[in-house]
Write an enzyme that holds these catalytic residues in place. Structure first.
Site, PDB file in Angstrom:
ATOM      1  N   ASP A   1       4.473   1.054  11.914  1.00  0.00           N
ATOM      2  CA  ASP A   1       3.253   0.396  11.441  1.00  0.00           C
ATOM      3  C   ASP A   1       3.079  -1.011  12.012  1.00  0.00           C
ATOM      4  OD1 ASP A   1       2.419   2.536   9.986  1.00  0.00           O
ATOM      5  OD2 ASP A   1       2.952   1.733   8.027  1.00  0.00           O
TER       6      ASP A   1
ATOM      7  N   ARG B   1      -5.040   9.420   4.201  1.00  0.00           N
ATOM      8  CA  ARG B   1      -4.084  10.151   5.032  1.00  0.00           C
ATOM      9  C   ARG B   1      -2.846  10.585   4.249  1.00  0.00           C
ATOM     10  NH1 ARG B   1      -3.413  11.187  10.394  1.00  0.00           N
ATOM     11  NH2 ARG B   1      -1.276  11.332  11.162  1.00  0.00           N
TER      12      ARG B   1
ATOM     13  N   ARG C   1       0.373  14.579  11.916  1.00  0.00           N
ATOM     14  CA  ARG C   1       1.321  14.309  10.845  1.00  0.00           C
ATOM     15  C   ARG C   1       1.481  15.623  10.090  1.00  0.00           C
ATOM     16  NH1 ARG C   1       0.710   9.221   6.842  1.00  0.00           N
ATOM     17  NH2 ARG C   1       1.078   8.143   8.779  1.00  0.00           N
ATOM     18  N   PRO C   2       2.213  16.576  10.684  1.00  0.00           N
ATOM     19  CA  PRO C   2       2.316  17.894  10.069  1.00  0.00           C
ATOM     20  C   PRO C   2       2.986  17.818   8.713  1.00  0.00           C
ATOM     21  CG  PRO C   2       3.921  17.660  11.837  1.00  0.00           C
ATOM     22  CD  PRO C   2       3.019  16.466  11.909  1.00  0.00           C
TER      23      PRO C   2
ATOM     24  N   ARG D   1      -8.385  -0.189   4.608  1.00  0.00           N
ATOM     25  CA  ARG D   1      -7.461   0.778   4.016  1.00  0.00           C
ATOM     26  C   ARG D   1      -6.120   0.129   3.666  1.00  0.00           C
ATOM     27  NH1 ARG D   1      -5.713   4.335   7.609  1.00  0.00           N
ATOM     28  NH2 ARG D   1      -4.603   5.283   5.881  1.00  0.00           N
TER      29      ARG D   1
ATOM     30  N   CYS E   1      -6.394   8.018   9.227  1.00  0.00           N
ATOM     31  CA  CYS E   1      -6.388   7.575  10.615  1.00  0.00           C
ATOM     32  C   CYS E   1      -5.934   8.678  11.553  1.00  0.00           C
ATOM     33  CB  CYS E   1      -5.449   6.376  10.782  1.00  0.00           C
ATOM     34  SG  CYS E   1      -6.047   4.872  10.037  1.00  0.00           S
TER      35      CYS E   1
ATOM     36  N   LYS F   1       0.833  -1.206   0.000  1.00  0.00           N
ATOM     37  CA  LYS F   1       0.000   0.000   0.000  1.00  0.00           C
ATOM     38  C   LYS F   1       0.864   1.251   0.000  1.00  0.00           C
ATOM     39  CE  LYS F   1      -1.482   2.046   3.700  1.00  0.00           C
ATOM     40  NZ  LYS F   1      -1.986   3.303   4.260  1.00  0.00           N
ATOM     41  N   ASN F   2       1.885   1.255   0.861  1.00  0.00           N
ATOM     42  CA  ASN F   2       2.714   2.447   1.013  1.00  0.00           C
ATOM     43  C   ASN F   2       3.624   2.697  -0.176  1.00  0.00           C
ATOM     44  OD1 ASN F   2       1.622   2.959   3.547  1.00  0.00           O
ATOM     45  ND2 ASN F   2       3.177   1.753   4.605  1.00  0.00           N
TER      46      ASN F   2
END
Length: 448
Positions: free
Chosen positions: A306, A92, A121-122, A398, A116, A22-23
């Site tokens: 993760d 996200r 998560r700036p 997701r 999520c 996914k990532n």
């Protein structure tokens, strides 16, 4: 709404193959918008996050078609540069489209991403990096408007933290910028190398991906390419932990064992017998897992954040007390409160989680707080005595493709149930509620 129902205490056995990462798939799909032409992306998993990325591509004017696990993206007619709030909130990591849109159109308009709630998560590092490449930012009404009046230009950029998303955005934006970009303190995750491989296949000149310094020589334009997404190392880790928790014996095939380098020593410390060969990783679990004295999440090649929640679930039934320190996100222990419902003994203070292993977990009704925390509850249900019901399945979808089918192939008793359909079947038919007016014999129930 859907839920996952688990009847635990089934020992998992067998072989499985994990889906594409996914990532890795998400930034590669964004890169397909940057490349002018048709790209064919193989091993692209069927996940709700991927579906959200495909909707963003369609909104931007790309033609998208899926054929099984292959996605075709034709960006020839791409004309959009704005990602509306609704689409940004679905995923996200949607901010990864920033670099691709800027590289293709020279401007972009979007809002902060959703997904999520695992802590802030700036996107400060993303904004800082884009500014170094000549991008101007205006913020108004919650929207971020980016422009590059003089075009994107190469620069020397040093990230204060090896952010995966910021590294991806630099690769995407700098690939077609004028001149050379040198990125220092870059993220080293395998997904970064996979993105660079795709971009290079499209005609980019990127060197050093996978190391802390990456050099990108900008080219005028990119073309489409064929690419196969790497296996999902987090999904592979998840199912190995499922085997560990159920005293199982499972093999995960078609993986890159080196990508699991931080997890394998932890599994051995827990008493699991590990065999690694080629693109296989096999696990044989002991009757009782052992504690892991201390685990700290770190950027790759350290222990992945993760996998933190998933390891937490496994350690709830380990012999002894384990400690986990979360160094990436400040709010990634939301699964702990739900694991307590199984009878786990967990205490959290700040970034530190202390887990005292118990003899057994008991099935419970729980709700997934986020993607990985949600699957941690599934793992607990697999090991628990009795019935577990996990709600909030949309979070799990997701990042995991049909997990109930894969787990069932290993011998788990897992079902996905649509609650609306379940309620409908539980209602009595209308005729059943009408009184029975048929004649009864003298000896019938009504005359007794």
């Amino acid at each position: 709404m859907e839920k996952i129902v688990i009847h635990g205490q089934k020992r998992l056995r067998g072989e499985i193959e994990t889906h594409g990462s996914k990532n890795s798939a998400l930034p590669i799909l964004a890169a397909a918008a940057l490349a002018n032409g048709e790209s064919v992306i193989h091993n692209c998993p069927r996940l709700s996050d991927v579906d959200a990325a495909l909707r963003i591509l369609t909104h931007l004017g790309c033609r998208v078609r899926r054929e099984g696990h292959t996605v075709l993206v034709d960006s020839t007619g791409m004309h959009g540069y704005e990602v509306p709030d609704k689409l940004m909130r679905e995923m996200r990591s949607s901010v990864v489209f920033l670099g691709a849109i800027l590289g293709r159109t020279g401007r972009a308009k979007l809002c902060t991403p959703g997904g999520c709630e695992i802590g802030l998560r700036p996107i400060d590092l993303h904004l800082f990096a884009m500014e170094q490449l000549g991008v101007r930012l205006q913020e108004a009404g919650g929207l971020l408007e980016f422009s590059a009046p003089q075009g994107l230009a190469g620069a020397r950029i040093t990230l204060s933290f090896p952010s995966v998303g910021a590294t991806e955005n630099v690769l995407l934006a700098a690939a077609t910028a004028k001149g050379t970009t040198v990125l220092y303190n870059a993220a080293r995750e395998p997904e970064i190398s996979d993105l660079a491989d795709f971009l290079n296949g499209c005609g980019a000149h990127i060197q050093g991906a996978g190391d802390s310094t990456i050099v990108i020589d900008g080219v005028p334009r990119l073309h489409g390419a064929n690419h196969t997404v790497i296996p999902d190392r987090i999904a592979a880790s998840t199912y190995l932990l499922a085997g560990a928790m159920t005293q199982g014996r499972i093999c995960v095939k078609d993986v890159v064992p080196a990508h699991l380098g931080a997890l394998l020593p932890v599994l051995r410390e827990m008493g699991c017998d590990m065999t690694v060969s080629g693109r296989w990783v096999c696990l044989s679990a002991p009757p009782r897992l052992k504690r892991v004295k201390m685990t700290r999440t770190m950027p790759y090649p350290g222990f992945p954040t993760d996998v933190q929640a998933l390891l937490s679930a496994a350690l709830t039934i380990a012999d002894g007390t384990s400690v986990i320190v979360e160094n990436i996100f400040e709010s990634r222990y939301k699964h702990a409160a739900e694991l307590l419902r199984f009878g786990a003994k967990i205490s959290v203070e700040g970034r530190v989680e202390v887990i005292e292993g118990v003899e057994r977990l008991m099935g419970a009704p729980v709700t997934a707080p986020d993607l990985r925390g949600g699957f941690a509850l599934v793992l607990a249900g697999l090991a628990a005595h009795g019935k577990t019901v996990v709600r909030g399945v949309e979070h799990i979808d997701r990042g995991y493709e049909s997990p109930e089918l894969l787990l069932r192939s290993l011998g788990a008793d897992v079902q996905r149930i649509c609650e609306d359909e379940e309620r409908a079947t539980q209602k009595k038919p209308a005729d059943a509620e009408k009184p029975d007016v048929r004649p009864q014999s003298a000896g019938g129930e009504e005359n007794r």
